[in-house]
Scaffold this motif. Structure first.
Motif, mmCIF file in Angstrom:
data_model
loop_
_atom_site.group_PDB
_atom_site.id
_atom_site.type_symbol
_atom_site.label_atom_id
_atom_site.label_comp_id
_atom_site.label_asym_id
_atom_site.label_seq_id
_atom_site.Cartn_x
_atom_site.Cartn_y
_atom_site.Cartn_z
ATOM 1 N N ASN A 12 -35.083 -42.942 38.746
ATOM 2 C CA ASN A 12 -34.704 -44.380 39.364
ATOM 3 C C ASN A 12 -33.555 -44.453 39.991
ATOM 4 O OD1 ASN A 12 -33.155 -43.772 36.951
ATOM 5 N ND2 ASN A 12 -34.133 -45.541 35.925
ATOM 6 N N THR A 13 -32.642 -43.329 40.469
ATOM 7 C CA THR A 13 -31.569 -43.349 41.290
ATOM 8 C C THR A 13 -31.960 -43.702 42.745
ATOM 9 O OG1 THR A 13 -31.757 -41.116 41.192
ATOM 10 C CG2 THR A 13 -30.009 -41.927 39.896
ATOM 11 N N SER A 16 -33.802 -47.020 43.024
ATOM 12 C CA SER A 16 -32.696 -48.028 43.413
ATOM 13 C C SER A 16 -32.190 -48.195 44.659
ATOM 14 C CB SER A 16 -31.816 -48.062 42.043
ATOM 15 O OG SER A 16 -30.991 -49.189 42.107
ATOM 16 N N VAL A 17 -31.798 -47.149 45.092
ATOM 17 C CA VAL A 17 -31.014 -47.152 46.380
ATOM 18 C C VAL A 17 -32.171 -47.577 47.553
ATOM 19 C CG1 VAL A 17 -30.229 -45.656 48.169
ATOM 20 C CG2 VAL A 17 -29.317 -45.547 45.761
ATOM 21 N N GLY A 226 -27.684 -48.112 42.088
ATOM 22 C CA GLY A 226 -28.385 -46.868 42.202
ATOM 23 C C GLY A 226 -27.269 -45.671 42.650
ATOM 24 N N ASN A 229 -25.520 -44.774 39.401
ATOM 25 C CA ASN A 229 -26.104 -44.080 38.503
ATOM 26 C C ASN A 229 -26.340 -42.437 39.028
ATOM 27 O OD1 ASN A 229 -26.814 -46.072 36.986
ATOM 28 N ND2 ASN A 229 -28.934 -46.426 37.568
#
Length: 242
Positions: A12-13, A16-17, A226, A229
């Motif tokens: 989910n890094t 998110s970005v 992101g 993270n």
């Protein structure tokens, strides 16, 4: 806590970005279109298609395989995977529509592909009608994001484990991160719910400004979160490896 990372995946890094960049791209495209400064349409097609492909791929995998259930967070597969999949497909659809419309202008209406202002004017007329059908699904998913935000507060979700750097400092205060992420989902969802209402000839200026503000804030936070993270998730993996 020890986790067997060979049996799961956490990405989910990049989700998110890509989500944040896509929201900011939508706002930038709208601003450039209004000023008739969009440049070459193909560059925007690629710009939307890249995060669209990433989100569709990762969202589909997470929605279908539930990798986060293997480390004790099955609800996160729904929270992250399904909205990301929906957003990715919407971005790819929008990219396709832009590409096809540009092709029609150049081929059938004999517009020079380098005549940015003429193409921008035609897009201003045609784009609301093109995006309207897509916007209904987007609005429904916006309601889903708001529901996820309510669930996040109700069940105090999103709290990072103590082993995760930075975010883990709030592990003993789950409502803090639950409130932050839930609000982020809610403002993104509210923008999506309102989006169909601005796809008309003369939308209310206040409504347009509200959607822009909601997605600007959400886009910046998604990108920043992101990026952060990438450090915190690497730290979590290092701290919990067998």
């Amino acid at each position: 806590m020890v986790i067997d990372w060979s049996n799961t995946a956490v990405y989910n890094t990049i989700m998110s970005v890509a989500t944040g960049i896509a929201l900011l791209l939508i706002l930038q495209f709208g601003r450039k279109l209004q000023k008739e400064e969009i440049g070459q349409i193909d560059s925007w097609v690629v710009g939307f298609a890249i995060p669209g492909f990433i989100l569709t791929l990762t969202g589909a995998h997470m929605s279908l395989t539930w990798p986060l259930s293997k480390i004790g967070f099955p609800f996160d597969d729904i929270i992250f995977g399904e909205p990301v999949l929906a957003f990715g497909i919407l971005l790819l659809a929008a990219a396709y529509l832009l590409h096809r419309r540009n092709h029609v202008y150049v081929r059938d209406e004999k517009l020079d592909a380098r005549n940015d202002k003429l193409i921008a004017k035609r897009l201003q007329e045609d784009l609301p009608g093109l995006l309207k059908p897509l916007s209904y699904f987007g609005a429904a998913m916006g309601l889903a994001l708001i529901a996820i935000g309510i669930a996040g507060i109700t069940f105090q979700l999103f709290a990072a484990p103590k082993e995760e750097p930075i975010s883990g400092l709030l592990a003993d205060y789950p409502l803090v991160e639950a409130s932050f992420i839930s609000l982020l989902y809610a403002i993104t969802g509210l923008g999506a719910v309102l989006f169909p209402l601005i796809l008309k000839k003369n939308p209310a200026a206040g409504l347009v400004k509200t959607v822009k503000t909601l997605w600007l804030v959400a886009g910046i936070i998604f990108v920043a979160f992101g990026v952060m993270n990438y450090f915190t998730h690497i730290g979590l993996i290092v701290n919990t490896m067998k």
